[in-house]
Enzyme design. Structure first.
Site, PDB file in Angstrom:
ATOM      1  N   ALA A  83      10.027  -3.861  -3.210  1.00 34.33           N
ATOM      2  CA  ALA A  83       8.713  -3.219  -3.315  1.00 34.33           C
ATOM      3  C   ALA A  83       7.686  -3.883  -2.409  1.00 34.33           C
ATOM      4  O   ALA A  83       7.747  -5.074  -2.130  1.00 34.33           O
ATOM      5  CB  ALA A  83       8.222  -3.268  -4.756  1.00 34.33           C
TER       6      ALA A  83
ATOM      7  N   ALA B 130      -5.961  -7.073  -3.537  1.00 31.63           N
ATOM      8  CA  ALA B 130      -5.122  -7.024  -2.332  1.00 31.63           C
ATOM      9  C   ALA B 130      -3.779  -6.344  -2.583  1.00 31.63           C
ATOM     10  O   ALA B 130      -2.801  -6.617  -1.889  1.00 31.63           O
ATOM     11  CB  ALA B 130      -4.887  -8.442  -1.781  1.00 31.63           C
ATOM     12  N   SER B 131      -3.716  -5.493  -3.600  1.00 27.92           N
ATOM     13  CA  SER B 131      -2.471  -4.796  -3.940  1.00 27.92           C
ATOM     14  C   SER B 131      -1.319  -5.775  -4.107  1.00 27.92           C
ATOM     15  O   SER B 131      -0.178  -5.474  -3.773  1.00 27.92           O
ATOM     16  CB  SER B 131      -2.109  -3.771  -2.848  1.00 27.92           C
ATOM     17  OG  SER B 131      -3.185  -2.923  -2.588  1.00 27.92           O
ATOM     18  N   ARG B 132      -1.629  -6.938  -4.638  1.00 31.79           N
ATOM     19  CA  ARG B 132      -0.660  -8.042  -4.640  1.00 31.79           C
ATOM     20  C   ARG B 132       0.226  -8.104  -5.862  1.00 31.79           C
ATOM     21  O   ARG B 132       1.271  -8.761  -5.844  1.00 31.79           O
ATOM     22  CB  ARG B 132      -1.411  -9.381  -4.531  1.00 31.79           C
ATOM     23  CG  ARG B 132      -2.198  -9.689  -5.807  1.00 31.79           C
ATOM     24  CD  ARG B 132      -3.096 -10.901  -5.664  1.00 31.79           C
ATOM     25  NE  ARG B 132      -2.411 -12.174  -5.672  1.00 31.79           N
ATOM     26  CZ  ARG B 132      -1.827 -12.750  -6.706  1.00 31.79           C
ATOM     27  NH1 ARG B 132      -1.830 -12.130  -7.864  1.00 31.79           N
ATOM     28  NH2 ARG B 132      -1.240 -13.924  -6.592  1.00 31.79           N
TER      29      ARG B 132
ATOM     30  N   GLU C  23      -4.218   1.037  -1.997  1.00 31.29           N
ATOM     31  CA  GLU C  23      -5.431   1.089  -1.165  1.00 31.29           C
ATOM     32  C   GLU C  23      -5.236   1.988   0.048  1.00 31.29           C
ATOM     33  O   GLU C  23      -6.199   2.496   0.612  1.00 31.29           O
ATOM     34  CB  GLU C  23      -5.810  -0.326  -0.715  1.00 31.29           C
ATOM     35  CG  GLU C  23      -6.163  -1.238  -1.892  1.00 31.29           C
ATOM     36  CD  GLU C  23      -6.503  -2.648  -1.479  1.00 31.29           C
ATOM     37  OE1 GLU C  23      -7.606  -2.865  -0.950  1.00 31.29           O
ATOM     38  OE2 GLU C  23      -5.654  -3.549  -1.675  1.00 31.29           O
TER      39      GLU C  23
ATOM     40  N   GLY D  67      -5.810   0.005 -14.700  1.00 30.03           N
ATOM     41  CA  GLY D  67      -5.421   1.388 -14.511  1.00 30.03           C
ATOM     42  C   GLY D  67      -4.260   1.535 -13.557  1.00 30.03           C
ATOM     43  O   GLY D  67      -3.590   2.559 -13.553  1.00 30.03           O
ATOM     44  N   GLN D  68      -4.017   0.491 -12.768  1.00 29.99           N
ATOM     45  CA  GLN D  68      -2.926   0.632 -11.801  1.00 29.99           C
ATOM     46  C   GLN D  68      -1.560   0.557 -12.466  1.00 29.99           C
ATOM     47  O   GLN D  68      -0.559   0.919 -11.879  1.00 29.99           O
ATOM     48  CB  GLN D  68      -3.066  -0.422 -10.678  1.00 29.99           C
ATOM     49  CG  GLN D  68      -2.555  -1.820 -11.007  1.00 29.99           C
ATOM     50  CD  GLN D  68      -3.534  -2.631 -11.857  1.00 29.99           C
ATOM     51  OE1 GLN D  68      -4.152  -2.142 -12.784  1.00 29.99           O
ATOM     52  NE2 GLN D  68      -3.632  -3.926 -11.549  1.00 29.99           N
ATOM     53  N   GLY D  69      -1.527   0.088 -13.728  1.00 29.39           N
ATOM     54  CA  GLY D  69      -0.269   0.117 -14.469  1.00 29.39           C
ATOM     55  C   GLY D  69       0.558  -1.145 -14.341  1.00 29.39           C
ATOM     56  O   GLY D  69       1.777  -1.114 -14.535  1.00 29.39           O
TER      57      GLY D  69
ATOM     58  N   THR E  18       2.233  -6.243  -7.983  1.00 25.44           N
ATOM     59  CA  THR E  18       3.634  -5.862  -8.120  1.00 25.44           C
ATOM     60  C   THR E  18       4.503  -6.844  -7.342  1.00 25.44           C
ATOM     61  O   THR E  18       5.588  -7.233  -7.793  1.00 25.44           O
ATOM     62  CB  THR E  18       3.869  -4.426  -7.612  1.00 25.44           C
ATOM     63  OG1 THR E  18       3.173  -3.525  -8.476  1.00 25.44           O
ATOM     64  CG2 THR E  18       5.345  -4.073  -7.611  1.00 25.44           C
TER      65      THR E  18
END
Lengths: 292, 159, 754
Positions: C700, C507-509, C705, C467-469, C511
Site C-alpha cells: 500500500a 501526510a497520508s502516512r 490528498e 473519517g479516513q477509516g 496506512t
C-alpha cells in the site's frame, strides 16, 4: 444570546397590544429563521419576543376568501411551494418559496416573516409584486390592507407602524390568469442567498409585470403595458429597449460580498429575458405550473 | 434576568417536563439539559443542518428553534431512530453498509433528513435525494455514499 | 479464512456514528466543568493599551478572567516550528480573532455575558493582509525582529525563503517560454465539527481533551508550556469531526490548560464556527511560473517563484511552503529547475496544514502553465503530459526518491474514462491534470497488539481517525494476520496515557507507517506463536509457519486458538507484540528526508459553461490515484471522492473576503460557500491503479490528498476548452467566469481548440 422575555399571546388583539406597548423593544417570532440568527449575533436585542404561532385566528391553512387566496402569517414556505392553487395561479411564488434555504428552513420560514425582514434579496417579494398582492395587518388603530409595493422601504425597514402585526398576505384570484416564473442568481447550486432575484408575469392582454430584488435597497416592480415585451414576434431590439428601461432604477450596492454591481446588472438582463420567455411559454401552453 | 419557562415536550417518545431559559434554543436544551448529544452544533445559522431534528412531524434546524417553541410538541432526535432494543433502523444500517459515515459529525443530521425524505418521497430519484439533503453539509463530502444508502433503503435493496 | 485486506467491511466505529453515541470533544460530560468564552477584538492588528475586567468579574457565576498579565512571565510561546505564538495575545493583537482574554464561568450564559463586559482599550494599527502589502518597504512588521535576531530577513515580513533547483535554467535553450502568474485564495478547512478543548487537573498533572490530530505532539507542547513531565500530561483525543489538517497542531489547549490549573477545575472551550474560521486556514499563494518548452513539447526548464501568504504566527506554515513547493515541477522529467518559495507573514489567521500541504497552490499554477504551452505549440494536452511524465525509477527530482509508480497508467486510465479521444459534445470542454504530493519524510509510529486468550485482539495505535477509516484499516490488518474475525478486534486510539507514541496523523502516512507498525506487532506475535507451536509439538521453529491466522506444522494446519490455548496453559494470559515503523531523518536533505512514497493523481474533467451567467457544470469528474494496494477499497474511494469534491470547493466557490481594514467579512456558513449535495459533478468516477508497489502493508501507499491537487487546473482547463475563458485566479465563481468571458470577447474571439 442575550436573555429576553417570551410572550405567547393567543389572540391577535393580545399580540397587537404587546407590540404596541413595547414598540421597537418587541420582535415578532414566527418561523425564527431570520430572528433567531439576529438574536444570536446581537443585531436584534429585543426585551420581548412575541411568538404568534399559537394564535388560532392565524390559520396556517391556505384558503380562498372573497376572491382572494389567503396565506396566513404562520404559513410556511413548504406549504406555499406545495399548494396546488399557488403552483397553478401564482407559479412564481411557488418557485420562490421552493428555493428559500433548505427543507429544514422551509419547514419553518414564513412568507410574512420573509416580507417583514425586508431584505432586498427576499425571494418571495418579486413574485408578490408581480401579482399585486396585498398585506393585511392588524394594529392598535384597526386593520388595514397594504399593497405589496407600498410595504418595503429599505433593508430591514417596512411601512408597518408601531403595534402592527401582519396577519395574512393575499393574492387576487379575480385577476386575469398569467404565465409567470421566478429566477435567481446564486453562488452555487446549493441553497444560497440570491445576488439577483426576479419574477415575471405576463397576462393574456399583453401586460408584462416584472419585479426584481437584490439590486437596490428594495425590490422594484416595473410594468410594460405596451404589449411589446409579451409578444415574442416583436422586434428584438424593441423588446430589448423596453427591458433596458425597466432596469433603469436598479442600483446594486458596490459593497456587496455576494456579487459585484456590473455582474448583477448584466444578470438582471439575462434573468429578465429568461423569465420573460418562460412566462410567455407558460401562458401560451396553459402549462401554468412548473412541472405540469 | 433570565426567564425560566416550564415546558412539556415528548422527546424520542418520552414525555419530559422541564424548565428552560426563554432564550435557549432547542439545540441547547437537547444537548445540555437533556444530555442528548447526538444532535450536533456547528454553524448556528441554519446552514449546515448538523442540528437537524424532527419537530411535530417536520425536520427543522434546532439551532433556530427556541426551546419554548417546542412546548407541547414532539421531538425526535438521532437517538430515537433505533428501536427500544437498540436495533438500528434500515437507514442507519444502510449508512453503515454503504460507508456513508466518514468523520461522522454530519451523520445524525443527514439521517434525520434522509428519514424525512423517505417518509415524504418513498422512491426518490437521485436529484430528489440531493435536494432533500441539500440542507446538510458534509465536508468529508461523502455525498455519493449517503445517496447510495438512501437509494438502497428506498429500493429495498441489500448490499 | 477469507482475506480481509482488500475487502470493504463496515467501518469499525461506525455504529457510534449512526446512532449519535459517538462522543466528540464537545459531547464529553465531565463533572464540575466550567464554561469558557474568548474575548477578541474586531480588528486585524491593534496595540492593547489596557484590559478592564471589573464589570466582567462581577457577573454572577464568573470565576475567572485571564489575560496575558495573569500568565507566567514572560508569557510562554509555542508552535510546531518556531516558539512564536503566545498562549494568549501579548501587547498586540496580530490577526482578526486573536484571543485577548478568556472568561470562565459556571454557565455559557454567564461566560458570554461576562465576556461582553470585558473592556479592551486598544489602538488600531495598520494591517497587512496581502502579499504586496506585506512586502512593501514601508509595511509594518508582523513579527518583532527581536524574535529572530540572527535572521537577515527579520526586518521584513519574509519569514523564510526556500530554494530548490538543479541544472541551469538560465542556460536552457527553449523554443518557447510561457510565463504567467496564478493566484490561490485563502480558504478554510470548515470541518463540520468546530474546534473544542477541555482541560482538567488530574492529580499532580493535567488531562486535556482536544479534537487534535497529533495527540503526542500536543502532549509535548503542553508539557513544555506547563513545565510538566510528559508522564503527567494526558491528552485524550476523540475522533475529530473532520480535521483536514486544521486540527493538527496546538491552538488554544495551552490557554485552557492554564485556566483549568488556575481554577483547580475542569474548563471547557467550544469554538463557534466563526471562531474556527478565524483560527485556521490554508496559505494563499501568488505563483509566477516560467516554463521553457522544446518544439516537441518536452519541458526544458521550470522557473517557479511562489509567494505564500501565511498568517501572523508560523504554526506549521513554513513547513507547508517548503514541502509543498519542493515537487513544484510535478511528476515530470525536467532537465533544469529553479524553485523559490517564500513564507510571507501577514496580520491574518495563522495558516496551518490543510489537505495537500502547500502543493495545490503550486500545482494550480504549473499545470495551468503546461496547458498554455501545449496550446501554443499545438500539442494535445494529454499527449504533452505523457511525453514528459516521469517513469518508475526516474530520478525526476535529483537525489530524491525516484518516481515510485507506473504513473502513466493512471493518466491513460483517466483519459480513457473521460473519453479524451472521443468528440467533445457541443458547449462542453475537457481538461486533464496530474499532481504528486510527497509522503512523510520522517516518521515514527509505535503500536502494541495484544492477542488475548480467546483469540480476540486489542490494537493500540495512536493514529487519529477523523473519517479516513484508520481504525478499520488497522483492525483489518490485525484480523487478517492473527486470524480473528473483524468484530473480535478492538482498536484503542486517542489517549497518550494508554497508547504508545505516534508522531502524527498527516501526510497520508498512517496506512503506511502505522499500518506497518501494526503489521510488525502482529509478526512479533506470530513469532511467539511459532515458538509456542514448536514447543508444544516438539518441533524446530523452522518447521513452523504462521500465515494469516493459520499455524502450519509439517503434517497439518492448526488455527491460532488451537495453539494459543494449550500454549498459554493454566496461567492463561496473552501474547503481546510491539511494532515500530521508523523513517529516520536525512540531515542533508532539504526536507529533512526523502518522501516514503509519492501520492500520484490524475484528474480529468468534462465541463459545460453557461456563457450568459458564468455557471460551470461539471458533467464528468474522473479521478485516478496510484495507491499501491487498497486495504479497504470503499474507504479509498470515499477518500478519493471526498478530496475531489473538496477540491471543487476552492476551485469554484471558496474564499475569504477581507475588508480594507484586514477583517474577514464572510465569517460563518452563510457567506462562506462549500459544496452541498446539489453542487456535485453530474457524474464522478474514482478509480485506482494498484501495483502493490508501495512501502506500506501489502504494497500500500498513502492516499486521500491526491484528488485535491489536480481539481483546479483540470476544471479551469475544461472551462477554457469549453468557452475560451482564461482564468488564473481562483475561485472560478460564476461572476469571475462571466468576467473572463467578457474579456475573451474583447480580446478577439474564442481561443483555438485544443
Amino acid at each position: 444570546m442575550r436573555a429576553f422575555s417570551y410572550e405567547r399571546p393567543t389572540s391577535v388583539a393580545d399580540a397587537v397590544a404587546l407590540l404596541a406597548e413595547h414598540g421597537p423593544d418587541a420582535r415578532v417570532l414566527a418561523g425564527g429563521t431570520d430572528l433567531v440568527i439576529r438574536l444570536r449575533d446581537g443585531s436584534a436585542s429585543p426585551t420581548v419576543v412575541v411568538d404568534v404561532k399559537r394564535i388560532p385566528e392565524l390559520d396556517p391553512a391556505i384558503r380562498e376568501v372573497d376572491g382572494w387566496l389567503v396565506i396566513g402569517a404562520t404559513t410556511v414556505m413548504t406549504e406555499i411551494a406545495a399548494d396546488v392553487r399557488v403552483r397553478r395561479r401564482f407559479t412564481a411564488l411557488a418557485e420562490a418559496a421552493a428555493v428559500v434555504g433548505s427543507v429544514q428552513i422551509r419547514n419553518r420560514a414564513t412568507l410574512a416573516g420573509n416580507l417583514c425582514n425586508a431584505s432586498p434579496a427576499a425571494d418571495t417579494a418579486p413574485a408578490l409584486l408581480t401579482y399585486a398582492a396585498q398585506v393585511v395587518a392588524a394594529g392598535p388603530d384597526g386593520g388595514r390592507r397594504i399593497p405589496i409595493d407600498e410595504l418595503f422601504v429599505r433593508s430591514g425597514v417596512t411601512t408597518l407602524r408601531r403595534g402592527e402585526l401582519v396577519t395574512s398576505i393575499e393574492l387576487p384570484l379575480a385577476s386575469p390568469p398569467v404565465g409567470s416564473a421566478h429566477v435567481r442568481r446564486t453562488r452555487r447550486r446549493g441553497h444560497d442567498l440570491a445576488s439577483v432575484t426576479l419574477a415575471c408575469a405576463v397576462d393574456a392582454s399583453g401586460v408584462t409585470r416584472l419585479a426584481y430584488g437584490s439590486v437596490g435597497p428594495r425590490p422594484l416592480l416595473v410594468v410594460d403595458d405596451t404589449g411589446v415585451l409579451a409578444n415574442p414576434a416583436a422586434a428584438e431590439s424593441e423588446r430589448a429597449a423596453i427591458l433596458e428601461h425597466m432596469f433603469a432604477e436598479a442600483s446594486p450596492s458596490p459593497r456587496s460580498m455576494r456579487a459585484g454591481p456590473d455582474y448583477r446588472l448584466a444578470m438582471l438582463r439575462v434573468l429578465g429575458w429568461r423569465a420573460l420567455a418562460t412566462a410567455i411559454a407558460r401562458l401560451r401552453d396553459g402549462r401554468l405550473a412548473a412541472g405540469e | 434576568m433570565i426567564q425560566l419557562v416550564p415546558i412539556e415536550v415528548t422527546v424520542n417518545g418520552r414525555a419530559r417536563t422541564i424548565e428552560v431559559a426563554a432564550h435557549h434554543t432547542l439545540l441547547d436544551v437537547l444537548r445540555d439539559d437533556l444530555e442528548l448529544t447526538g444532535t450536533k452544533e456547528c454553524c448556528l445559522v441554519g446552514e449546515c443542518g448538523a442540528c437537524t431534528v424532527r419537530l411535530d412531524g417536520q425536520i427543522v434546524d434546532s439551532c433556530l428553534v427556541l426551546a419554548v417553541e417546542a412546548d407541547g410538541g414532539e421531538v425526535t432526535t438521532v437517538e430515537g431512530l433505533a428501536d427500544a432494543s437498540g436495533a438500528l433502523n434500515p437507514l442507519q444500517q444502510a449508512f453503515l453498509d454503504y460507508g456513508a459515515a466518514q468523520c461522522g459529525f454530519c451523520i445524525p443530521g443527514q439521517l434525520m433528513a434522509a428519514d424525512d425524505l423517505l417518509r415524504r418521497t418513498p422512491n426518490p430519484t437521485v436529484a430528489e435525494i440531493q435536494e432533500g439533503l441539500a440542507g446538510n453539509l458534509c465536508r468529508c463530502a461523502g455525498y455519493e455514499q449517503i445517496t447510495e444508502a438512501v437509494q438502497a433503503v428506498a429500493g429495498g435493496r441489500d448490499r | 479464512m477469507s482475506a480481509l485486506v482488500g475487502s470493504s467491511p463496515n467501518r469499525v466505529g461506525g455504529i457510534g456514528r449512526v446512532t449519535g453515541s459517538q462522543a466528540y470533544v464537545a459531547d464529553i460530560r465531565v463533572a464540575d466543568v466550567l464554561e469558557a468564552k474568548l474575548v477578541t477584538l474586531d480588528c486585524a492588528h491593534a496595540r492593547i493599551i489596557s484590559i478592564d475586567a471589573d464589570a466582567a468579574r462581577r457577573v454572577p457565576g464568573c470565576r475567572l478572567v485571564m489575560t496575558a498579565a495573569d500568565l507566567p512571565q514572560p508569557v510562554p510561546r509555542f508552535g510546531p516550528q518556531f516558539r512564536d505564538r503566545p498562549v494568549i495575545a501579548v501587547d498586540e493583537v496580530k490577526y482578526h480573532g486573536e484571543p485577548v482574554a478568556i472568561v470562565v464561568a459556571d454557565s455559557n450564559d454567564a461566560a458570554e455575558q461576562a465576556a461582553a463586559l470585558v473592556r479592551v482599550e486598544h489602538e488600531v494599527l495598520p494591517a497587512v493582509v496581502t502579499v504586496a502589502a506585506a512586502l512593501d518597504a514601508e509595511a509594518p512588521l508582523v513579527q518583532d525582529p527581536a524574535i529572530r535576531p540572527d535572521d537577515p530577513r527579520s526586518s521584513s515580513n519574509v519569514l523564510r525563503e526556500h530554494r530548490v533547483g538543479w541544472g541551469d535554467v538560465d542556460a536552457s535553450a527553449a523554443d518557447l517560454v510561457v510565463e504567467h502568474t496564478y493566484t490561490f485564495p485563502m480558504v478554510t478547512q470548515f470541518a463540520i465539527e468546530p474546534h473544542a478543548f477541555m482541560a482538567a487537573p488530574d492529580g499532580d498533572g493535567i488531562r486535556v481533551w482536544s479534537s487534535i490530530q497529533h495527540p503526542n505532539w500536543l502532549q509535548r507542547i503542553l508539557a513544555e508550556v506547563l513545565r510538566l513531565p510528559l508522564s503527567k500530561v494526558r491528552v485524550i483525543a476523540p475522533d475529530p469531526g473532520g480535521g483536514f489538517g486544521g486540527k493538527q497542531h496546538a491552538k488554544l489547549e495551552p490557554l485552557v490548560a492554564f485556566a483549568a490549573l488556575r481554577l483547580g477545575r475542569p474548563v471547557r472551550l467550544v469554538l463557534s464556527l466563526e471562531q474556527t474560521f478565524q483560527a485556521v486556514r490554508r496559505a494563499a499563494a501568488e505563483v509566477r511560473v516560467r516554463t521553457g518548452f522544446r518544439r516537441d513539447g518536452t519541458i526544458e526548464f521550470q522557473d517557479v517563484a511562489a509567494d505564500y501568504l501565511i498568517g501572523a504566527y508560523a504554526d506549521i506554515a513554513d513547513r507547508v511552503v517548503g514541502k509543498g513547493s519542493y515537487p513544484a515541477c510535478g511528476p515530470y522529467n525536467v532537465p533544469a529547475a529553479r524553485i523559490v518559495a517564500r513564507s510571507i507573514l501577514s496580520h491574518t489567521t495563522p495558516s496551518t496544514a490543510f489537505r495537500g500541504f502547500g502543493y495545490p497552490q503550486v500545482n494550480w499554477a504549473v499545470e495551468s502553465n503546461l496547458d498554455e504551452g501545449a496550446r501554443a505549440l499545438g500539442i494535445d494536452r494529454l499527449e504533452i503530459r505523457l511525453r514528459n511524465l516521469a517513469h518508475k525509477g526516474d530520478a525526476f527530482i535529483p537525489f530524491d526518491t525516484p518516481a515510485d509508480g507506473e504513473w502513466d497508467q493512471s493518466v491513460r486510465k483517466a483519459a480513457e474514462l473521460i473519453g479524451w479521444d472521443t468528440p467533445t459534445p457541443a458547449g462542453h470542454g475537457r481538461g486533464i491534470a496530474v499532481g504528486i504530493k510527497s509522503g512523510p519524510t520522517t516518521g515514527l509510529s509505535h503500536s502494541t497488539v495484544r492477542l488475548l486468550a480467546d483469540g480476540s485482539v486489542v490494537v493500540f495505535a495512536g493514529t487519529s481517525d477523523m473519517g479516513q477509516g484508520a481504525r478499520t484499516v488497522f483492525a483489518q490488518i490485525a484480523a487478517q494476520e492473527l486470524g480473528a474475525p473483524l468484530d473480535w478486534v478492538t482498536v484503542v486510539m486517542g489517549d497518550t496515557a494508554v497508547v504508545p507514541y505516534d508522531q502524527q496523523t498527516s501526510a497520508s502516512r498512517s496506512t503506511v507507517l502505522m499500518g506497518n507498525s501494526v503489521l510488525f506487532a502482529c509478526r512479533s506475535i506470530q513469532a511467539q506463536l511459532r515458538a509456542m507451536a514448536a514447543r508444544l509439538h516438539g518441533l524446530d521453529e523452522s518447521e513452523v509457519t504462521v500465515d494469516r491466522g493459520m499455524v502450519r506444522i509439517p503434517d497439518r494446519e492448526l488455527s491460532v486458538i488451537e495453539v494459543l490455548k494449550p500454549g498459554l496453559g493454566r496461567l492463561g494470559g496473552e501474547l503481546i507484540g510491539n511494532g515500530e515503523a521508523r523513517k529516520e531523518a536525512e540531515p542533508g536533505h532539504p526536507l529533512g528526508g526523502a518522501p516514503a512514497f509519492f501520492e500520484f493523481n490524475c484528474t480529468a474533467i468534462e465541463a459545460a459553461v453557461d456563457e450568459e451567467t458564468g455557471d460551470v457544470t461539471i458533467v464528468r469528474h474522473v479521478t485516478v490515484s496510484d495507491v499501491g494496494r487498497s486495504i479497504n477499497p470503499l474507504q479509498v474511494r470515499m477518500q478519493d471522492e471526498g478530496a475531489a469534491i473538496m477540491g471543487l470547493g476552492h476551485t469554484l466557490m471558496e474564499h475569504y473576503i477581507y475588508d480594507d481594514a484586514g477583517r474577514i467579512r464572510n465569517l460563518g456558513a452563510i457567506d462562506y460557500r462549500i459544496p452541498t449535495s446539489m453542487d456535485l459533478p453530474l457524474e464522478i468516477v474514482s478509480e485506482t491503479i494498484e501495483n502493490a508497489d508501495g512501502p506500506g502493508p501489502y504494497g500500500a501507499k498513502g492516499m486521500s490528498e491526491g484528488a485535491l491537487l489536480c481539481t483546479a487546473p483540470a476544471v479551469a482547463a475544461a472551462v477554457r476548452d469549453a468557452c475560451g475563458a482564461v482564468i488564473r485566479d481562483l475561485p472560478l465563481s460564476p461572476e469571475r467566469v462571466w468576467r473572463a468571458i467578457q474579456e475573451r470577447a474583447t480580446n478577439g474571439g474564442r481561443e483555438a481548440e485544443r
